[in-house]
Structure formats: C-alpha cells, structure tokens
Design a protein around this motif. Sequence first.
Motif, short mmCIF file in Angstrom:
data_model
loop_
_atom_site.label_atom_id
_atom_site.label_comp_id
_atom_site.label_asym_id
_atom_site.label_seq_id
_atom_site.Cartn_x
_atom_site.Cartn_y
_atom_site.Cartn_z
N THR A 50 71.25 12.74 11.91
CA THR A 50 71.67 13.40 10.68
C THR A 50 70.54 14.26 10.12
O THR A 50 69.37 14.05 10.44
N TYR A 52 69.70 16.64 6.31
CA TYR A 52 70.10 17.28 5.06
C TYR A 52 69.81 18.78 5.13
O TYR A 52 68.73 19.19 5.56
N ILE A 93 80.21 16.86 8.39
CA ILE A 93 79.68 16.44 7.09
C ILE A 93 80.36 15.12 6.75
O ILE A 93 81.57 15.08 6.50
N SER A 97 79.12 12.98 1.45
CA SER A 97 77.75 13.46 1.65
C SER A 97 77.60 14.95 1.39
O SER A 97 76.55 15.53 1.68
N ASP A 98 78.64 15.58 0.87
CA ASP A 98 78.62 17.03 0.62
C ASP A 98 78.29 17.29 -0.85
O ASP A 98 79.15 17.14 -1.72
N THR A 113 73.46 19.05 1.40
CA THR A 113 74.61 18.51 2.12
C THR A 113 74.14 17.89 3.42
O THR A 113 73.35 18.50 4.14
N LEU A 114 74.61 16.70 3.72
CA LEU A 114 74.22 16.00 4.94
C LEU A 114 75.13 16.42 6.09
O LEU A 114 76.35 16.48 5.94
N SER A 116 75.93 15.55 10.24
CA SER A 116 75.75 14.60 11.33
C SER A 116 76.09 15.26 12.65
O SER A 116 77.08 16.00 12.75
#
Length: 234
Positions: A50, A52, A93, A97-98, A113-114, A116
């Motif tokens: 992941t 950011y 996303i 996590s957004d 925003t994360l 993956s």
Amino acid sequence: MTSNLFPSKSLAALALLSLARLSAHAQVEITDPPEGHNFGKVPLNATYATQYFSVFNRGNAAVQLGAVASSGAAVVTCAGLGCPVVAQGDFKIPQGSDGCSNATLQPSQGCSTLVSFSPSAPGSRISQLVVRSRDGASLATYMMHGTGTSQPLDCVLDWAEKTFPQMLTTPTGTATVSPFHARCYANGTLCLGADTAVPTFDQPSVYLYQTQPTPSVQRLGYLATFAEAAQCRP
C-alpha cells in the motif's frame, strides 16, 4: 453601439473566469510519493503493498475535487513480451481510505488517499492514479508501477539468473504467454518459463524456448525440482 459592447464584455468575463478556473486546476499536484515510486515485487493477490498518495492545492483559489481513481485510459505502453500490462483493477483504493474524492481543497491545503497494489497476474503492471475535478476534468495524474510474482516460478528464475549470469542477460519481466509464465533473455532469443498459466493434470514443468537457430521448446524438468534446488519457499 452600446448593445454591441455587452456581448464582448460578457465574453471577456467568461474568458477571465475560465482562465481563473484553469489556473486553479493547474496548481493541483500529487506531491507524494516522490516521482518514480514503485510498489515493487508482490505475490499474486497479496494485499499488503500500500501507499498513500497526497494531493495538494498550490493555487490561490479553492478547488473542488471529484473522483480519485485508478484508470487505464490514455496509458501508453510498449507491445511485446515483458512489456508492462495496463491493469487498472490491480491498483485499488480500499474502502474508507479515500480522503480526497469530492474534497474541497483551500489554497495550501492537501489530502491523502491510500492505494493498494494487488496483482492479479505475473509481470510488470501499470495504471494511472487520476485526480479529477467535479466536472470530470483531469487535474493531476501519477503513473503507478508494480510487479506481480508467481511463486515459485519467479524465485526459480531469480536463482537461475544468479547461477548463469553470462547466459541469462538483460531479462524482461515475467509475462503470460499462454500456456506459459515466462521471462526472456538476450533480447528475446531465449525464454524460461513454466506451464502454470492453465491447470494441468501433471505438475508444472519448466521449459526453455529458443528462437535461434530455429524456434524450439524444450522441457527441462519439474518446477518443484528446480524450486527445491533454489531453496524457494512458498
């Protein structure tokens, strides 16, 4: 004459307003991670890779963001064995996590925003993270890279490269060439791979494919045997 001036003033006002909006949009940047970030080698369907991504408003006016998402549109890649595959679905996303979609960024304000990376196939995978405005215009993009690894095949190929460095030179990324997962060397003159792309009654085997002097495929043995020799662990 007076009536003819109003359209010109209206057009001028609209032009200035459009320029102001474009100026604000042009200042939206993806500031983190640094350029060239790569998710690295990740086993198929793993979910631990992941990162950011930070979006920042460097303009002097507030910007209303729309959707932030992975997109394969307009991604240009090469054509051939070992070239990256556009795989927007591999870059996701996670729910909750957004922190950027539909956010309003004031000047000098940012959001994160994360993303993956979960590869669905072996080899180099790419997509774009696209930050859009509320009207759907693209404000900023970031090319995302990652590599899916097929175990134990990639482990065996890494071991083979170290064992035979003079023969296995300039490797490409692992790619699917049905029914093989293969990696090529020496500008594609020879490839090593295993028949792990499709289910078989027999266990996967390792094959050598050569294009010179004539195209040929040779079975070298079971993948499990090579994995044991290379001390590859599942």
